[in-house]
Design a protein around this motif. Structure first.
Motif, PDB file in Angstrom:
ATOM      1  N   SER A 593      -8.173  -3.026  14.007  1.00 17.40           N
ATOM      2  CA  SER A 593      -9.098  -2.723  15.098  1.00 17.40           C
ATOM      3  C   SER A 593      -9.825  -3.973  15.567  1.00 17.40           C
ATOM      4  O   SER A 593     -10.016  -4.180  16.779  1.00 17.40           O
ATOM      5  CB  SER A 593     -10.105  -1.669  14.635  1.00 17.40           C
ATOM      6  N   LEU A 594     -10.219  -4.845  14.646  1.00 15.42           N
ATOM      7  CA  LEU A 594     -10.883  -6.088  15.041  1.00 15.42           C
ATOM      8  C   LEU A 594      -9.961  -6.984  15.851  1.00 15.42           C
ATOM      9  O   LEU A 594     -10.363  -7.554  16.877  1.00 15.42           O
ATOM     10  CB  LEU A 594     -11.376  -6.826  13.795  1.00 15.42           C
ATOM     11  N   VAL A 595      -8.733  -7.127  15.399  1.00 16.26           N
ATOM     12  CA  VAL A 595      -7.780  -7.973  16.127  1.00 16.26           C
ATOM     13  C   VAL A 595      -7.516  -7.410  17.516  1.00 16.26           C
ATOM     14  O   VAL A 595      -7.468  -8.160  18.507  1.00 16.26           O
ATOM     15  CB  VAL A 595      -6.471  -8.093  15.318  1.00 16.26           C
ATOM     16  N   LYS A 596      -7.369  -6.111  17.594  1.00 15.73           N
ATOM     17  CA  LYS A 596      -7.135  -5.497  18.916  1.00 15.73           C
ATOM     18  C   LYS A 596      -8.332  -5.706  19.840  1.00 15.73           C
ATOM     19  O   LYS A 596      -8.171  -6.022  21.024  1.00 15.73           O
ATOM     20  CB  LYS A 596      -6.855  -4.006  18.736  1.00 15.73           C
ATOM     21  N   GLY A 597      -9.539  -5.555  19.298  1.00 12.47           N
ATOM     22  CA  GLY A 597     -10.724  -5.764  20.128  1.00 12.47           C
ATOM     23  C   GLY A 597     -10.875  -7.210  20.567  1.00 12.47           C
ATOM     24  O   GLY A 597     -11.252  -7.489  21.725  1.00 12.47           O
ATOM     25  N   LEU A 598     -10.604  -8.160  19.687  1.00  9.31           N
ATOM     26  CA  LEU A 598     -10.715  -9.576  20.058  1.00  9.31           C
ATOM     27  C   LEU A 598      -9.679  -9.960  21.101  1.00  9.31           C
ATOM     28  O   LEU A 598      -9.945 -10.794  21.976  1.00  9.31           O
ATOM     29  CB  LEU A 598     -10.560 -10.437  18.803  1.00  9.31           C
ATOM     30  N   CYS A 599      -8.493  -9.388  21.021  1.00 11.18           N
ATOM     31  CA  CYS A 599      -7.474  -9.680  22.039  1.00 11.18           C
ATOM     32  C   CYS A 599      -7.900  -9.173  23.412  1.00 11.18           C
ATOM     33  O   CYS A 599      -7.614  -9.802  24.435  1.00 11.18           O
ATOM     34  CB  CYS A 599      -6.140  -9.063  21.621  1.00 11.18           C
ATOM     35  N   LYS A 600      -8.575  -8.042  23.436  1.00 11.42           N
ATOM     36  CA  LYS A 600      -8.987  -7.495  24.732  1.00 11.42           C
ATOM     37  C   LYS A 600     -10.041  -8.346  25.422  1.00 11.42           C
ATOM     38  O   LYS A 600     -10.072  -8.432  26.653  1.00 11.42           O
ATOM     39  CB  LYS A 600      -9.514  -6.070  24.538  1.00 11.42           C
ATOM     40  N   ILE A 601     -10.928  -8.970  24.645  1.00  9.05           N
ATOM     41  CA  ILE A 601     -11.980  -9.792  25.260  1.00  9.05           C
ATOM     42  C   ILE A 601     -11.570 -11.262  25.360  1.00  9.05           C
ATOM     43  O   ILE A 601     -12.383 -12.107  25.729  1.00  9.05           O
ATOM     44  CB  ILE A 601     -13.291  -9.670  24.467  1.00  9.05           C
ATOM     45  N   GLY A 602     -10.315 -11.569  25.002  1.00 15.13           N
ATOM     46  CA  GLY A 602      -9.818 -12.933  25.182  1.00 15.13           C
ATOM     47  C   GLY A 602     -10.140 -13.895  24.071  1.00 15.13           C
ATOM     48  O   GLY A 602      -9.913 -15.100  24.221  1.00 15.13           O
ATOM     49  N   GLU A 603     -10.636 -13.440  22.933  1.00 15.45           N
ATOM     50  CA  GLU A 603     -10.915 -14.325  21.797  1.00 15.45           C
ATOM     51  C   GLU A 603      -9.640 -14.470  20.969  1.00 15.45           C
ATOM     52  O   GLU A 603      -9.487 -13.919  19.876  1.00 15.45           O
ATOM     53  CB  GLU A 603     -12.062 -13.760  20.960  1.00 15.45           C
ATOM     54  N   ILE A 604      -8.707 -15.250  21.504  1.00 13.91           N
ATOM     55  CA  ILE A 604      -7.385 -15.342  20.884  1.00 13.91           C
ATOM     56  C   ILE A 604      -7.443 -16.138  19.590  1.00 13.91           C
ATOM     57  O   ILE A 604      -6.788 -15.797  18.593  1.00 13.91           O
ATOM     58  CB  ILE A 604      -6.386 -15.947  21.880  1.00 13.91           C
ATOM     59  N   ASN A 605      -8.205 -17.215  19.570  1.00 11.70           N
ATOM     60  CA  ASN A 605      -8.298 -18.028  18.350  1.00 11.70           C
ATOM     61  C   ASN A 605      -8.839 -17.217  17.176  1.00 11.70           C
ATOM     62  O   ASN A 605      -8.320 -17.284  16.053  1.00 11.70           O
ATOM     63  CB  ASN A 605      -9.199 -19.240  18.605  1.00 11.70           C
ATOM     64  N   ALA A 606      -9.884 -16.437  17.438  1.00 13.46           N
ATOM     65  CA  ALA A 606     -10.450 -15.607  16.374  1.00 13.46           C
ATOM     66  C   ALA A 606      -9.462 -14.530  15.935  1.00 13.46           C
ATOM     67  O   ALA A 606      -9.363 -14.204  14.740  1.00 13.46           O
ATOM     68  CB  ALA A 606     -11.752 -14.970  16.851  1.00 13.46           C
ATOM     69  N   ALA A 607      -8.693 -13.981  16.886  1.00 12.71           N
ATOM     70  CA  ALA A 607      -7.720 -12.946  16.534  1.00 12.71           C
ATOM     71  C   ALA A 607      -6.623 -13.507  15.641  1.00 12.71           C
ATOM     72  O   ALA A 607      -6.233 -12.883  14.644  1.00 12.71           O
ATOM     73  CB  ALA A 607      -7.115 -12.347  17.809  1.00 12.71           C
ATOM     74  N   ILE A 608      -6.125 -14.709  15.957  1.00 15.87           N
ATOM     75  CA  ILE A 608      -5.082 -15.317  15.126  1.00 15.87           C
ATOM     76  C   ILE A 608      -5.630 -15.631  13.734  1.00 15.87           C
ATOM     77  O   ILE A 608      -4.936 -15.464  12.711  1.00 15.87           O
ATOM     78  CB  ILE A 608      -4.542 -16.586  15.807  1.00 15.87           C
TER      79      ILE A 608
END
Length: 735
Positions: A593-608
């Motif tokens: 859920s965190l990775v999906k939420g970060l991808c939606k707001i454009g925080e790609i570095n944090a998602a990876i």
């Protein structure tokens, strides 16, 4: 004729305790040619022992070893020496006290050095010879520190001149290899025995079969059986055949067991009753009732009629597999053979029929037992009561309980739990409460299954006075009340549609001081499942504001997806940071859920970064995360077609192309190549109708934003590298 030679002080020195016993001198006839491994003998009735070095270097090494190592008094290791005069020190392990002194000497050397080295060889050369019985004794004294020491010592002993291993030493090595989890090496021992002039016998096959059977290695057991039978011509006896058949049946290899049974008949051996019983059990587990009847018929013709024990064993196996029709078929066969069923056979059948929903047939057998005057145990009553309750016939179950009490039995807790649950489900809560009071009067300790149905019934009717009366009774019995309440909420909310009612009950319980973090977690989880984030957030805020309880890792794992669905990604990330500060590992659902939420707001570095953390912390991470890292590694090649091949593999495997996959494409190409390659991949996916026009535009905007952030990060890093942080602050002040 000869002379008595003085002992050589260069090789052995006589310790002060030499006077305790007489030396054992060796008797030789004539002159013997010296060699590297034989002492120099110059004739005479008694002789000294001198080591002949092979070279100057070996002579120097031997002299150094003698100078370093203390002399060994072999009288202390002599098996015929009186050890009562010198008891063993307390440091000797209890398992080694049964060994001979020479075996203890060898084991001490192996355990002291922990590996095969020149020091071990030096200790072994101090012995004149290591016989096969001593080799077997050392190998049987398992375990050694290093499993390879067993094989090294075994082969070293075999290289002694004139030495020949015995069957005992081979068998001891087989056990040692099995204890070291090396069954493949143990299977090679028959070949080694044949190569060394010791053809393997049935005993070696029995040892290997026993080891593989105990470890559940059915295929390896069958392989060694075929090898010993075909290559070495070993034909097992009937008892060993039975063991092989039983191991193959227990490991689920029925077809292989039947082929072994064909070999048994081909060898002309006569089956035993246990042979047919083993085959019958295997056929029962496989559901092959027709073949089972054929085996029983063959048993009648060639041996004898199956007895009650064989039939009971067959019925038990069929009942464990849920094959009720097979149980009834075997029961009829037992009647045809005029075999009188005992209490165990009746109990097995009644229990099987009751669990399968055929309680009427079970009652017929029950009344038949009463007519025969057989002793009916409490298990039969319990299975029938559970069967009546499962069919909704709670009244018949209560009458059966009265009959059991009349027969002199006391009801156990399982029977009372079944009846209380059935009465509560039928709306007879008052009678269920009376049974609860009987449970207390009988001195039984109520379990969760006893109390939970009553609590649920009172909560459904909003009768909180009786609810708290039941809670007070639990307090008087000194039972864990909060655990019972937690189990009540789990049971109450499992049926669905009761979540809001559960919140009302919990509000009342909080006024009495009955609350815990586990109850909060249960309610938050149920509210999250029905997508009621409002009440879930309210409960989480209560936990944070409370001074009596604090959120645990399970609480954060539940609330993080709630905040992500709400759109509050920043707060969800703060919860994740709190978990990291407490060294808690988030769940896979929280990571996703965190990775999906970060991808939606454009925080790609944090998602990876979260993807990497998840795969590093969680035992079995999501396949989407694993493919995301595969995409990142493929982007190093700077070839969009290779990335497309990875995406095609995902589609073939049935995994959806989540946001993290496209974010990994952006991250990888922006880091290792350029944004143009990422756009090529998006275009190909759009042309294949795997990416809609709207999503293509969204991902292209995310790519541009990520490129800007990456460029800005590089600029800031460059300014920091050249020491221009002050200008950076000055510019920010102007803004």
């Amino acid at each position: 004729m000869g002379s008595v030679a003085k002992p050589d002080t260069a090789t052995t020195s006589t310790p002060p305790s030499a006077g305790r016993g007489s030396r054992k001198f060796y008797f030789f006839y004539g002159h013997r040619k010296p060699s590297q491994n034989r002492p120099v003998v110059r004739g005479g009735l008694f002789s000294n022992r001198k080591t002949l070095p092979s070279s100057a270097a070996s002579a120097a090494a031997a002299a150094a070893a003698v100078a370093v190592l203390p002399a060994v008094d072999f009288r202390d290791w002599d098996p015929e020496h009186d050890i009562k005069a010198a008891p063993l020190p307390p440091s000797v392990p209890a398992a080694d006290r049964r060994l001979s002194p020479l075996a203890r000497y060898i084991l001490d050397s192996l355990r002291r050095h922990r590996r095969w080295c020149p020091a071990v060889l030096s200790d072994l050369r101090k012995l004149r010879r290591v016989p096969p019985d001593l080799v077997a004794e050392v190998l049987r004294s398992r375990p050694l520190l290093d499993p390879s020491l067993s094989t090294r010592f075994f082969h070293w002993a075999g290289r002694q001149k004139g030495f020949c291993h015995s069957f005992a030493s081979y068998n001891a090595l087989a056990y040692a290899l099995n204890d070291a989890s090396r069954p493949a090496a143990a299977d090679q021992l028959p070949d080694l025995m044949l190569a060394q002039g010791k053809p393997p016998s049935e005993k070696q096959l029995e040892i290997l079969v026993r080891m593989h059977a105990d470890a559940g290695r059915g295929l390896r057991l069958f392989h060694i059986y075929r090898k010993m039978r075909g290559k070495f011509g070993v034909k097992p006896r009937i008892f060993l055949y039975n063991r092989i058949l039983d191991a193959l049946v227990r490991t689920g290899h029925l077809d292989l067991a039947l082929s072994v049974y064909d070999d048994l008949r081909a060898d002309g051996l006569k089956e035993e009753a246990i042979t047919f019983t083993i085959l019958a059990k295997g056929l029962c587990r496989a559901g092959r009732t027709g073949d089972l009847l054929q085996v029983l018929e063959r048993m009648r013709q060639e041996l004898c009629r199956p007895d009650v024990f064989a039939y009971t064993a067959i019925i038990k196996v069929l009942a464990s597999e849920g094959n009720v029709d097979g149980c009834l078929t075997v029961w009829e066969e037992m009647s045809k053979d005029r075999v009188e069923a005992d209490v165990m056979a009746y109990s097995t059948m009644v229990s099987c029929l009751s669990k399968a929903g055929r309680v009427e047939k079970g009652c017929e057998l029950f009344h038949k037992m009463k007519r025969k005057g057989l002793v009916i145990d409490r298990a039969i009553y319990g299975s029938l009561v559970e069967g009546f309750v499962a069919e909704g016939r709670v009244g018949d179950g209560c009458r059966l309980l009265e009959m059991m009490v009349d027969d002199g039995y006391r009801g156990d807790l399982g029977i009372y739990n079944s009846l209380i649950g059935g009465l509560c489900a039928a709306g007879r809560v008052d009678k269920a409460h009376k049974l609860f009071l009987i449970v207390i009067q009988e001195g039984l300790i109520p379990s969760f299954e006893t109390v939970t149905p009553l609590m649920s019934a009172y909560a459904d009717t909003s009768d909180m006075s009786k609810f708290f009366y039941l809670v007070n009774q639990l307090v008087e019995l000194e039972l864990p009340v909060l655990d019972h309440i937690s189990n009540f909420f789990t049971f109450f909310t499992s049926k669905g549609g009761r979540e809001l009612k559960a919140l009302e009950v919990f509000e009342t319980l909080k006024t009495k001081g009955y609350f815990s973090i586990s109850i909060y977690n249960i309610l938050i989880e149920r509210l999250h499942n029905i997508e009621d984030g409002k009440h879930a957030h309210a409960l989480f805020e209560e936990i944070k504001c409370s001074k009596d309880i604090q959120p645990d890792s399970f609480t954060y794992n539940l609330i993080i997806p709630c905040f992500v669905e709400k759109g509050d990604i920043r707060y969800a990330c703060s919860c994740y940071n709190l978990m990291m500060e407490n060294s808690w590992t988030p769940s896979t659902e929280a990571y996703c859920s965190l990775v999906k939420g970060l991808c939606k707001i454009g925080e790609i570095n944090a998602a990876i970064t979260l993807v990497k953390d998840c795969l590093g912390n969680v035992t079995s991470g999501p396949m989407e995360f694993k493919y995301a890292l595969t995409v990142l590694n493929t982007c190093r090649l700077k070839k969009p077609e290779k990335v497309i091949e990875v995406l095609d593999e995902m589609i073939d495997e049935g995994y959806p192309l989540e946001d993290i996959i496209y974010c990994a494409i952006m991250y990888g190409f922006c880091k290792y190549a350029s944004s143009g390659e990422a756009r090529k991949v998006f275009s190909v996916m759009k042309d294949r109708n795997l990416l809609t026009e709207a999503n293509f535009i969204v991902y292209e905007e995310l790519l541009n934003e990520h490129l800007k952030k990456t460029t800005a990060g590089l600029v800031i890093s460059g300014m920091k590298f050249f020491g221009l942080e002050s200008k950076l602050r000055w510019t920010s002040n102007l803004d």
